[in-house]
Design a protein around this motif. Sequence first.
Motif, PDB file in Angstrom:
ATOM      1  N   ARG A  89      15.991 -50.499  18.284  1.00  0.00           N
ATOM      2  CA  ARG A  89      14.733 -50.100  18.894  1.00  0.00           C
ATOM      3  C   ARG A  89      14.403 -48.647  18.538  1.00  0.00           C
ATOM      4  N   PRO A  90      14.256 -48.326  17.253  1.00  0.00           N
ATOM      5  CA  PRO A  90      13.999 -46.943  16.855  1.00  0.00           C
ATOM      6  C   PRO A  90      12.683 -46.398  17.389  1.00  0.00           C
ATOM      7  N   ARG A  91      11.670 -47.249  17.614  1.00  0.00           N
ATOM      8  CA  ARG A  91      10.400 -46.745  18.136  1.00  0.00           C
ATOM      9  C   ARG A  91      10.569 -46.168  19.539  1.00  0.00           C
ATOM     10  N   GLU A  92      11.409 -46.812  20.358  1.00  0.00           N
ATOM     11  CA  GLU A  92      11.676 -46.274  21.688  1.00  0.00           C
ATOM     12  C   GLU A  92      12.415 -44.935  21.593  1.00  0.00           C
ATOM     13  N   ALA A  93      13.323 -44.827  20.633  1.00  0.00           N
ATOM     14  CA  ALA A  93      14.031 -43.566  20.435  1.00  0.00           C
ATOM     15  C   ALA A  93      13.064 -42.463  20.016  1.00  0.00           C
ATOM     16  N   VAL A  94      12.129 -42.781  19.127  1.00  0.00           N
ATOM     17  CA  VAL A  94      11.117 -41.802  18.706  1.00  0.00           C
ATOM     18  C   VAL A  94      10.296 -41.346  19.906  1.00  0.00           C
ATOM     19  N   GLU A  98      10.370 -37.512  21.258  1.00  0.00           N
ATOM     20  CA  GLU A  98       9.150 -36.708  21.178  1.00  0.00           C
ATOM     21  C   GLU A  98       8.720 -36.212  22.546  1.00  0.00           C
ATOM     22  N   ARG A  99       8.923 -36.993  23.578  1.00  0.00           N
ATOM     23  CA  ARG A  99       8.595 -36.543  24.936  1.00  0.00           C
ATOM     24  C   ARG A  99       9.480 -35.370  25.348  1.00  0.00           C
ATOM     25  N   LEU A 100      10.751 -35.411  25.004  1.00  0.00           N
ATOM     26  CA  LEU A 100      11.640 -34.288  25.302  1.00  0.00           C
ATOM     27  C   LEU A 100      11.260 -33.054  24.491  1.00  0.00           C
ATOM     28  N   LEU A 101      10.878 -33.262  23.256  1.00  0.00           N
ATOM     29  CA  LEU A 101      10.530 -32.135  22.381  1.00  0.00           C
ATOM     30  C   LEU A 101       9.234 -31.461  22.798  1.00  0.00           C
ATOM     31  N   ASN A 113      18.128 -37.103  16.428  1.00  0.00           N
ATOM     32  CA  ASN A 113      17.864 -38.528  16.638  1.00  0.00           C
ATOM     33  C   ASN A 113      16.465 -38.924  16.203  1.00  0.00           C
ATOM     34  N   LEU A 114      15.528 -37.989  16.279  1.00  0.00           N
ATOM     35  CA  LEU A 114      14.196 -38.270  15.757  1.00  0.00           C
ATOM     36  C   LEU A 114      14.272 -38.503  14.249  1.00  0.00           C
ATOM     37  N   ALA A 115      15.067 -37.693  13.551  1.00  0.00           N
ATOM     38  CA  ALA A 115      15.247 -37.883  12.110  1.00  0.00           C
ATOM     39  C   ALA A 115      15.878 -39.245  11.819  1.00  0.00           C
ATOM     40  N   VAL A 116      16.891 -39.617  12.600  1.00  0.00           N
ATOM     41  CA  VAL A 116      17.557 -40.913  12.401  1.00  0.00           C
ATOM     42  C   VAL A 116      16.579 -42.055  12.630  1.00  0.00           C
ATOM     43  N   ALA A 117      15.843 -41.992  13.746  1.00  0.00           N
ATOM     44  CA  ALA A 117      14.928 -43.083  14.090  1.00  0.00           C
ATOM     45  C   ALA A 117      13.790 -43.196  13.079  1.00  0.00           C
TER      46      ALA A 117
END
Length: 576
Positions: A89-94, A98-101, A113-117
């Motif tokens: 579920r990489p979209r959920e990770a993105v 992004e919300r934390l960033l 993790n954004l880079a990985v996703a």
Amino acid sequence: MHGSYAIARRVSAVRLTAPIVVLTVLAGCSSEPGATSVGFAPPEAYREGSPYPYFGSENPWDLRFFTEHIENLPQRRGQRQMLDIVRGRPREAVSYAERLLLVDPGDLESLFNLAVARAQLGQTDSAVDAMRRALDGGMPIERFVAGPRDILKPLLNSESFKEEVGRRSVSLLHGPMLGSVSTDSAQFWVRTAREADVRIAVLPGPRFGSARTSAAKDYTAVAEVTGLEPDTAYEYTVTVGGVVADGPRSHTLRTYPEAGSAARFSVAFGGGAGYVPENERMWDVIAGRSPLAFLFLGDNVYLDLPEMPNALHRYTYYRRQSRPEFRRLTASTSIYAIWDDHDSATDDVWLGPFTDSPPWKLPLFRLFQENWNNPPHGSDSHPGGWFSFVIADVEFFMLDCRFYRTNPYAEPRTMLGPEQKRWLFKNLQRSSSTFKVVASSVPWAFESKGDALDTWNGFRDERTAIFDYLAANEVGGVVLISADRHRSEAWRIPRPNGYALYEFESSRLTNDAVHDLVPGTLFGYNEKQSFGLLTFDMAKSDPTVTFRIVSIDDEVRGEITLKRSDLAHDGEKPEA
């Protein structure tokens, strides 16, 4: 670059709702049945004819550590993102990253993790952009080279990534980690960027050791150097593929003093080492005390995912192993490690009496082995993490309190299992060392955790059997150490048939989470992160061991000294 990484900021006030998709995963892992009279466990833990699960926990068998209260737990936010990626579920990770960033643009784990996703989604340019932002913020390039390589493969294979790595010298990813030091030898653990020949050169001498890293062992290897002199300081360098790693830098080590020498030395220990970037300075504080060894007593990295090893497990190890502070400590101090519940499965877990069931138990243990530099451990017939080692006239017995632990709600119950208990008894009786330090990953004192059964309180008969064995065989000089409770403290445990035993507990190395002090201790401390420091003075006619609690700000917050004669049976003479 590393300096700014060492002070990476933490978002402590972000309150974000967990995506529904992860809650669906949790529902699939719920316990059936789940009564506290038998423990909590998944259905496969129940064997025919028994109401008791052979593996399980005192607490719900779920993934709450990745959803509950994670706004205040930086180590969990990164793991939560990685868990989404592992679950496909990489979209959920993105979205979560992004919300934390938005709140903290310098959140390096979210950038990683954004880079990985993004790479998983085929968005290579965006993945490279997130990677470069993390590198500019101070994250070592080794984090991206290490991976986990399976999920980072789309990024690792991109031309932009290869160009970024090409501008840097990247050969030694993790380590060196010093271990299994003796009077005349030492072992060196490393992880390299690719399969490579590794050579260790120790000076003066020179003395050499070599090994080859392999993909089958996640690009790790252990090299041994022999022929050293006792109680001697050395420098060493690491060569990878014929090129000296870490540039011109050399590392130091000190061999152990011989038995019978008038030695004075320290050994540090602790547990509770969750990944909190601003608390990673603890490793430099420990190194500043110059211990000959450091003992990790469990909850070393907080995995909490009882399934076959995957990218989340490796990601969790890599975060710590890439820290410059951790690398400085482990390069110069002999490291020993045992695991506990958060390393082996989940909170307050018992793993059952079998060597190969549940099916993920042994693979997770092999992962633990792969990431530490321990002496030989367990036995030929029974894998496990117990072992012993000697410094001068002090022998350390490191126990595995999880691998063969049985259900504490069902009789008969054991924490150690029969094979390990036989080993412990045999070697305690055999030992001629002045002091014998027995290390448990959970507290020995029954009162340390209320009515919980996770400590020796749940295995009272077995603790009594150990203590009775000490009395029946007049084993003197025993000191108990432990971890698990997020504080540091000293206990005096009276016995009806022998000298009182002293327990020294410490398990808040880097954790922000803290446990309250409890009545009955000699003293305790929980205001800041801390570690335990044992100092042995073998030069005295009545040798001593001093326990100190040292805070993350290098303050001594409690101290007690025991003489060898305090730990002697009636009529026993102190061992000189």
